[in-house]
Scaffold this motif. Structure first.
Motif, PDB file in Angstrom:
ATOM      1  N   PHE A 317      -2.346   3.690  -4.871  1.00  0.00           N
ATOM      2  CA  PHE A 317      -2.989   2.755  -5.639  1.00  0.00           C
ATOM      3  C   PHE A 317      -1.923   1.625  -6.234  1.00  0.00           C
ATOM      4  O   PHE A 317      -2.017   0.697  -6.418  1.00  0.00           O
ATOM      5  CB  PHE A 317      -3.617   3.110  -6.931  1.00  0.00           C
ATOM      6  CG  PHE A 317      -4.963   3.903  -6.753  1.00  0.00           C
ATOM      7  CD1 PHE A 317      -5.985   2.856  -6.620  1.00  0.00           C
ATOM      8  CD2 PHE A 317      -5.086   5.152  -6.595  1.00  0.00           C
ATOM      9  CE1 PHE A 317      -7.166   3.596  -6.366  1.00  0.00           C
ATOM     10  CE2 PHE A 317      -6.240   5.802  -6.486  1.00  0.00           C
ATOM     11  CZ  PHE A 317      -7.397   4.864  -6.255  1.00  0.00           C
ATOM     12  N   TRP A 318      -0.438   1.939  -6.013  1.00  0.00           N
ATOM     13  CA  TRP A 318       0.548   1.056  -6.037  1.00  0.00           C
ATOM     14  C   TRP A 318       1.477   0.656  -4.766  1.00  0.00           C
ATOM     15  O   TRP A 318       1.946  -0.404  -4.364  1.00  0.00           O
ATOM     16  CB  TRP A 318       1.603   1.626  -7.167  1.00  0.00           C
ATOM     17  CG  TRP A 318       2.390   2.742  -6.948  1.00  0.00           C
ATOM     18  CD1 TRP A 318       1.955   4.061  -6.729  1.00  0.00           C
ATOM     19  CD2 TRP A 318       3.563   2.809  -6.043  1.00  0.00           C
ATOM     20  NE1 TRP A 318       2.943   4.639  -6.587  1.00  0.00           N
ATOM     21  CE2 TRP A 318       3.946   4.258  -5.928  1.00  0.00           C
ATOM     22  CE3 TRP A 318       4.468   1.867  -5.545  1.00  0.00           C
ATOM     23  CZ2 TRP A 318       5.154   4.607  -5.193  1.00  0.00           C
ATOM     24  CZ3 TRP A 318       5.835   2.160  -4.978  1.00  0.00           C
ATOM     25  CH2 TRP A 318       5.974   3.607  -4.807  1.00  0.00           C
ATOM     26  N   VAL A 343      -3.789 -10.072  -7.652  1.00  0.00           N
ATOM     27  CA  VAL A 343      -4.545  -8.874  -7.771  1.00  0.00           C
ATOM     28  C   VAL A 343      -3.492  -7.559  -7.875  1.00  0.00           C
ATOM     29  O   VAL A 343      -3.512  -6.597  -8.422  1.00  0.00           O
ATOM     30  CB  VAL A 343      -5.267  -8.679  -6.398  1.00  0.00           C
ATOM     31  CG1 VAL A 343      -6.075  -7.213  -6.289  1.00  0.00           C
ATOM     32  CG2 VAL A 343      -6.421  -9.861  -6.509  1.00  0.00           C
ATOM     33  N   LEU A 347      -3.475  -4.612 -10.577  1.00  0.00           N
ATOM     34  CA  LEU A 347      -3.474  -3.087 -10.122  1.00  0.00           C
ATOM     35  C   LEU A 347      -2.279  -2.460 -10.484  1.00  0.00           C
ATOM     36  O   LEU A 347      -2.273  -0.977 -10.916  1.00  0.00           O
ATOM     37  CB  LEU A 347      -3.599  -3.137  -8.537  1.00  0.00           C
ATOM     38  CG  LEU A 347      -4.867  -3.303  -7.997  1.00  0.00           C
ATOM     39  CD1 LEU A 347      -4.728  -3.481  -6.389  1.00  0.00           C
ATOM     40  CD2 LEU A 347      -5.956  -2.514  -8.543  1.00  0.00           C
ATOM     41  N   THR A 348      -1.107  -2.736 -10.270  1.00  0.00           N
ATOM     42  CA  THR A 348       0.319  -2.330 -10.727  1.00  0.00           C
ATOM     43  C   THR A 348       0.327  -2.083 -12.228  1.00  0.00           C
ATOM     44  O   THR A 348       0.551  -1.099 -12.606  1.00  0.00           O
ATOM     45  CB  THR A 348       1.353  -2.816 -10.140  1.00  0.00           C
ATOM     46  OG1 THR A 348       1.255  -3.191  -8.877  1.00  0.00           O
ATOM     47  CG2 THR A 348       2.780  -2.267 -10.280  1.00  0.00           C
ATOM     48  N   PHE A 351      -2.112   0.631 -13.317  1.00  0.00           N
ATOM     49  CA  PHE A 351      -1.668   1.923 -12.710  1.00  0.00           C
ATOM     50  C   PHE A 351      -0.217   2.451 -13.717  1.00  0.00           C
ATOM     51  O   PHE A 351      -0.437   3.744 -14.044  1.00  0.00           O
ATOM     52  CB  PHE A 351      -1.100   1.851 -11.257  1.00  0.00           C
ATOM     53  CG  PHE A 351      -0.604   3.135 -10.847  1.00  0.00           C
ATOM     54  CD1 PHE A 351      -1.516   4.267 -10.114  1.00  0.00           C
ATOM     55  CD2 PHE A 351       0.908   3.570 -11.103  1.00  0.00           C
ATOM     56  CE1 PHE A 351      -1.120   5.171  -9.581  1.00  0.00           C
ATOM     57  CE2 PHE A 351       1.113   4.720 -10.566  1.00  0.00           C
ATOM     58  CZ  PHE A 351       0.341   5.691  -9.752  1.00  0.00           C
TER      59      PHE A 351
END
Length: 407
Positions: A317-318, A343, A347-348, A351
């Protein structure tokens, strides 16, 4: 004294005599536990079985940890998790010489089994060592040289073996167990690489039996085990004493390196100097290429490995695989690149916020990497897109006409 009063004593005497009958098998079977070595493959130690037959001058070691690295498809099979290991038997002296040369200790635990049980176990080892039976598919934490030795003792001896609990009240995970060895050896880069590849399935809490995939834990298990209600280990001794393995000297750890890069890129990101912008263009290309390679590796191992240790890896995911392709055009000023990095930033950031709630233990050295991704994706996502230059021929014509009139 009446005869009936003597019967209990006679029965007890017969039982004691039967129990004191000498072992005519001339066999001695023991477990050998070898200490960790310097190389990564030897970090977790090793296990083997020793069989001594004094009647036939036999002193052999049965080793489930041999493999052929000359196989041309070895690395492809290793990546897929199809590791073909084999049981090999060779002299005990040869075994000791190997570990003495590597400065690794060897501890021997002689098993307290009956003559019949030792004969049965020896026959099973000999049958297993036949060419058609000696090979097996190796799986790091479920089927390896240590678990094979444990299963041979527990299932092939014929004794009722009971392993008592050797784990703390809060049971560790598979990852916790291997961390102990990696941390003791200061193998921080190996730890980082392993954490990147192994998924959340490796964070399952182990049972007492499952913990014995590691040699030290099997040795502890035998120390506390019983066979037919008596201690399984008859005698324990140090065969080869070795000095402690010096920890690896890693001056540059993943945490140090990534934290340094975070500080440097963070400072340069606010600079307007041309050389700083050029440096960041090169850095972003290399950095996102590096992260993208990790992402592709995670996805590949997740998809092709036959076991489950690399599945459900939340690092993906990262470490987005798409970074690998974006890295080659990261310097371009395009609207779609802006949207992409926006985006990535979100996301990061999410996370990082969910760090303590992710059902997988993420390596702490990932934190500065997340910081770098957020900083660089923020600035990349807010760069002004390249404006398209349009030419109005009518205006140019009119302007030139006016100039002619003035002249």
């Amino acid at each position: 004294m009446k005869l009936r009063n003597l019967l209990p004593y006679l029965f007890l005497l017969i039982c004691c005599a039967a129990a004191a009958q000498p072992d005519t098998s001339h066999l001695r079977i023991s477990l050998l536990t070898c200490s960790p070595g310097v190389e990564l493959y030897s970090t977790f130690g090793h296990t083997a079985l020793r069989v001594t037959d004094s009647a036939h001058s036999v002193d052999m070691v049965y080793n489930y940890g041999t493999f052929d690295d000359r196989d041309p498809n070895f690395y492809a099979k290793f990546t897929k998790g199809i590791m073909l290991y084999a049981l090999s038997n060779y002299s005990y002296q040869e075994f000791l010489q190997e570990y003495a040369y590597e400065h690794r200790g060897v501890i021997e635990q002689a098993l307290q089994l009956t003559g019949e049980q030792k004969q049965k176990m020896y026959a099973a080892l000999q049958e297993n060592a036949r060419e058609e039976n000696r090979y097996y598919n190796y799986y790091f934490h479920t089927d390896n040289c240590t678990t094979r030795a444990r299963d041979m003792i527990e299932r092939q001896s014929g004794a009722s073996v009971v392993f008592k609990n050797i784990l703390p009240e809060k049971r560790p995970t598979y990852r916790n167990l291997i961390y102990t060895y990696l941390d003791n050896g200061n193998q921080y880069w190996s730890k980082f690489g392993i954490d990147m590849c192994l998924g959340s399935n490796f964070d399952d809490r182990v049972t007492n039996n499952q913990s014995m995939f590691l040699p030290d834990y099997l040795m502890k298990g035998l120390d506390n085990a019983t066979a037919d209600s008596h201690p399984l280990v008859l005698q324990k001794q140090v065969v080869v004493a070795a000095p402690p393995v010096p920890p690896a000297s890693n001056l540059i750890t993943p945490m140090f390196l990534f934290s340094t890069l975070l500080v440097i890129t963070g400072l340069l990101s606010f600079s307007t100097n041309k050389w700083a912008l050029r440096f960041l263009n090169v850095f972003d290309c290399l950095f996102f290429l590096f992260v993208g390679v990790f992402g592709l590796l995670i996805v590949t191992l997740w998809a092709i490995r036959v076991d489950i240790v690399c599945r459900n890896n939340f690092n993906v995911f990262w470490a987005l695989p798409t970074h690998f392709f974006v890295a080659f055009v990261v310097y371009l000023k395009r609207k779609w690149l802006q949207q992409y990095f926006r985006v990535v930033f979100v996301l990061t950031f999410l996370f990082t916020l969910c760090w303590f709630f992710i059902p997988q233990q993420i390596n702490v050295a990932v934190l500065p990497l997340l910081g770098i991704i957020m900083i660089r994706s923020y600035f990349r996502g807010n760069l002004p897109a390249k404006k398209r230059v349009t030419t109005n021929t009518t205006n140019i014509f009119n302007s030139s006409k006016a100039i002619n009139i003035e002249l």
